[in-house]
Scaffold this active site. Sequence first.
Site, PDB file in Angstrom:
ATOM      1  N   ASP A 263       0.806  -1.222   0.000  1.00 26.45           N
ATOM      2  CA  ASP A 263       0.000   0.000   0.000  1.00 26.45           C
ATOM      3  C   ASP A 263       0.840   1.274   0.000  1.00 26.45           C
ATOM      4  O   ASP A 263       0.300   2.374   0.190  1.00 26.45           O
ATOM      5  CB  ASP A 263      -0.967  -0.011   1.190  1.00 26.45           C
ATOM      6  CG  ASP A 263      -2.125  -0.972   0.968  1.00 26.45           C
ATOM      7  OD1 ASP A 263      -2.577  -1.089  -0.181  1.00 26.45           O
ATOM      8  OD2 ASP A 263      -2.576  -1.607   1.943  1.00 26.45           O
TER       9      ASP A 263
ATOM     10  N   ASP B 188      -6.281  -5.165  -5.002  1.00 26.83           N
ATOM     11  CA  ASP B 188      -6.099  -3.767  -4.610  1.00 26.83           C
ATOM     12  C   ASP B 188      -4.766  -3.206  -5.105  1.00 26.83           C
ATOM     13  O   ASP B 188      -4.614  -2.010  -5.343  1.00 26.83           O
ATOM     14  CB  ASP B 188      -6.126  -3.611  -3.077  1.00 26.83           C
ATOM     15  CG  ASP B 188      -7.108  -4.535  -2.382  1.00 26.83           C
ATOM     16  OD1 ASP B 188      -7.396  -5.620  -2.910  1.00 26.83           O
ATOM     17  OD2 ASP B 188      -7.557  -4.192  -1.282  1.00 26.83           O
TER      18      ASP B 188
HETATM   19  N1  GLY Z   1      -6.939  -2.046   0.195  1.00 26.37           N
HETATM   20  C1  GLY Z   1      -7.727  -2.530   1.252  1.00 26.37           C
HETATM   21  C2  GLY Z   1      -9.157  -2.224   1.091  1.00 26.37           C
HETATM   22  O1  GLY Z   1      -9.607  -1.841   0.031  1.00 26.37           O
HETATM   23  O2  GLY Z   1      -9.856  -2.362   2.071  1.00 26.37           O
END
Ligand code: GLY
Length: 374
Positions: free
Chosen positions: A95, A156
């Site tokens: 992330d 994601d």
């Molecule tokens: N990237 C984690 C979520 O979308 O909750």
Amino acid sequence: MNEEQKKWVEDTLGKAERKLAKVSERSAAKIPYSTAQGVHDDRSGDIGWWTNGFWGGMMWQMYRLTGEEKYRRIAEDNEKKLDACLMDYGKLDHDNGFRWLPTAVADYRLTKSEASKNRGLLAAGNLAGRYNNKGCFIRAWNDWGDDDHRGWAIIDCMMNLPLLYWASEETGDPRFRQVAVSHADTAMKAFVRGDGSVNHIVEFDLETGGKVKSYGGQGFGTGSSWTRGQSWGLYGFTISYLHTKDEAYLETAERIANYFIANIPEDGLIPVDFRQPREPAYQDSTAAAIAACGLIELSRLREGRQGEVYLNAALKLLGALAEHSTNWNEAEDNLLERCTAAYHDPEHEFSIIYGDYYFLEALMKLAGKELFIW
Ligand code: GLY
């Protein structure tokens, strides 16, 4: 857009701007995740939390919209606070893109700050270092206690790849882009199903790279269709196309988009999972806002009827949010309501900062005023 739609965008963005003028003053020193009784709250106090770039991103969008220095100061403060995360290896994960694209890279794009460029490149280097060369994927999360995530990739991550595209564009070194493209190619094959729906989590063998299994993750279950995951895929493959011009990414984004559009309910309000049981009918406004951003981008890439289909779907999602799931009370801090982090969490339908971020980004796109973050 026709005149009525343009007016709606102008009015809705105006309401958001008026509200955020007040919220930004109350929350200037915070990095919010959610709200408690209408007041911004970070909930965990963890500077490594994956959503900690979105408040800064909202402030940069507001700076772009208004030119007011106060927004720039708040965004810079958010960016500097994240240095504690950048210096802590255990807090870094895939992330990094969500943390540093809306903060340091946005800052660098606007101001050419060398300190911001340095932050962005450090974050990109760490992200590229998570690449598994056998499986051709970027490892998602770190281990949680005894849970071994070394072979896990998640959809994601498509939204974190732009940090790598940026790093290559900035340095002239293709290695970052090569990692991004390799991961995107794997994701196309391993995550996107024939009907355009996507898996959330895929586990790969660490040494052979073979696919081990998939998990339902934050959605209802294995084989289900977690809506935020669909949105990350829709917008993420669109962005990979924008950076690479590889038609396969555009075709994949459109396949996900067409699946998403076919599943939008009559009222335009998006469930947590398109394959969840009829009851409880949990919603996730973040999925709608993120999908709207991707659909607007697709509408710019396709002329004629197909472009209109994408734009109308985005307007339907945003219109439903603005009418039913937005908190326009200027005394409270959140924009969106009914956001859900994960189907099986104990808590559902609350405010989440990335919902607000993407709602603002979508309105800014439609108004032609957006700072492009990805
Ligand atoms: N990237 C984690 C979520 O979308 O909750």
